[in-house]
Scaffold this active site. Structure first.
Site, PDB file in Angstrom:
ATOM      1  N   CYS A 175      -0.906   8.143   7.308  1.00  0.00           N
ATOM      2  CA  CYS A 175      -2.240   7.905   6.768  1.00  0.00           C
ATOM      3  C   CYS A 175      -3.190   7.493   7.898  1.00  0.00           C
ATOM      4  O   CYS A 175      -2.787   6.860   8.881  1.00  0.00           O
ATOM      5  CB  CYS A 175      -2.192   6.812   5.710  1.00  0.00           C
ATOM      6  SG  CYS A 175      -1.327   7.298   4.197  1.00  0.00           S
ATOM      7  N   CYS A 196       0.833  -1.203   0.000  1.00  0.00           N
ATOM      8  CA  CYS A 196       0.000   0.000   0.000  1.00  0.00           C
ATOM      9  C   CYS A 196       0.869   1.255   0.000  1.00  0.00           C
ATOM     10  O   CYS A 196       0.640   2.187  -0.776  1.00  0.00           O
ATOM     11  CB  CYS A 196      -0.923  -0.025   1.217  1.00  0.00           C
ATOM     12  SG  CYS A 196      -2.105   1.356   1.253  1.00  0.00           S
ATOM     13  N   CYS A 216      -3.444   3.719   9.261  1.00  0.00           N
ATOM     14  CA  CYS A 216      -2.240   3.107   9.834  1.00  0.00           C
ATOM     15  C   CYS A 216      -1.566   3.971  10.892  1.00  0.00           C
ATOM     16  O   CYS A 216      -0.390   3.772  11.203  1.00  0.00           O
ATOM     17  CB  CYS A 216      -1.249   2.780   8.725  1.00  0.00           C
ATOM     18  SG  CYS A 216      -1.862   1.573   7.529  1.00  0.00           S
ATOM     19  N   CYS A 225       7.610   4.013   5.832  1.00  0.00           N
ATOM     20  CA  CYS A 225       6.653   3.835   4.744  1.00  0.00           C
ATOM     21  C   CYS A 225       7.338   3.372   3.468  1.00  0.00           C
ATOM     22  O   CYS A 225       6.697   2.795   2.596  1.00  0.00           O
ATOM     23  CB  CYS A 225       5.899   5.137   4.484  1.00  0.00           C
ATOM     24  SG  CYS A 225       6.945   6.493   3.889  1.00  0.00           S
TER      25      CYS A 225
END
Length: 253
Positions: free
Chosen positions: A211, A130, A214, A237
């Site tokens: 985000c 993602c 998360c 990330c």
């Protein structure tokens, strides 16, 4: 890679990038963040550098410094389509307050989302994938044409960043970390002394903001980034991990 004119010694044009980075780190390790930024923006990488900002918890400090040096410095912002609404509103507030004039927003490519995350729920099964499609790939596109970029990472944020250096090489570009040796108190003092508005989620227990799906609140005494991908071994990330050459000075932080 350009060099400062005032390095004080003739530099062999064949000097390797690694040696050049080591020289810059030696010179600027203890330099004030503003001096590091001035050198990077005005001399080292003039016209070839951008600040990558998440407009997160600590972002106002670097944005303020850059605005004082040159408000036309490109600011790259990746909108993953999964951000907190508060972050988007905070971005608009800071841009107006600081007079920044070149904000460049990059979104995930629709083709990439259709192929990897058509339902928008990839974060539930594979957070690495993602982040790759929603952060890493868009930033890679946004950085096209730049030879260097500025990051707000700090050594105190997590154990994986404890050896962070001021200058790094990553994927053929130079990354500058002017706040590498700053602590949380330094950030708070700078923002307070200049009356910079905090991200609205900080007061709610989010010292590190990514985000929405998360990011969770952090309890007192926890690592500031422990609320990112809680319960997983994941700590980054992916935008601060080399995509190819793996030659970031001081390791992949």
């Amino acid at each position: 890679m350009a060099l400062l004119d005032d390095l004080g010694a003739a530099v062999d044009p064949e000097l390797g990038v690694s040696a050049e980075i080591a020289m810059l780190n030696s010179r600027y390790e203890d330099a004030p963040a503003q001096d590091i930024l001035k050198a990077a923006i005005r001399d080292l990488y003039a016209g070839e550098i951008a600040l990558v900002s998440s407009f997160g918890a600590d972002s106002s400090v670097l944005l303020h410094m850059v605005a004082e040096i040159d408000p036309a410095t490109p600011i790259l912002f990746v909108d993953t389509r999964k951000l907190f609404p508060e972050t988007l509103r905070y971005r608009e507030r800071l841009v107006e307050l600081l007079g920044l004039t070149d904000i460049r927003t990059e979104f995930p490519a629709q083709d990439d989302l259709q192929a990897a995350d058509p339902a928008g729920m990839l974060w539930m099964s594979d957070t690495d994938a993602c982040c790759h499609v929603r952060k890493v790939l868009p930033l890679d596109r946004a950085l096209s044409g730049f030879s260097a970029w500025i990051s707000g990472r700090k050594r105190h944020q997590s154990s994986t960043r404890s050896s962070l250096q001021v200058f790094e090489r990553e994927d053929g570009r130079i990354k500058v970390n002017p706040l590498a040796n700053w602590g949380a108190d330094d950030v708070l003092a700078y923002a307070r002394d200049r009356d910079l508005p905090p991200h609205p989620l900080v007061a709610q227990g989010y010292p590190s903001i990514g985000c929405l799906p998360c990011t969770s609140k952090v309890e007192p005494g926890e690592d500031p980034r422990s609320g990112r991908w809680r319960g997983q071994e994941k700590t980054e990330c992916g935008i601060h991990l080399s995509l190819g050459d793996g030659q970031a000075a001081g390791g992949r932080n």
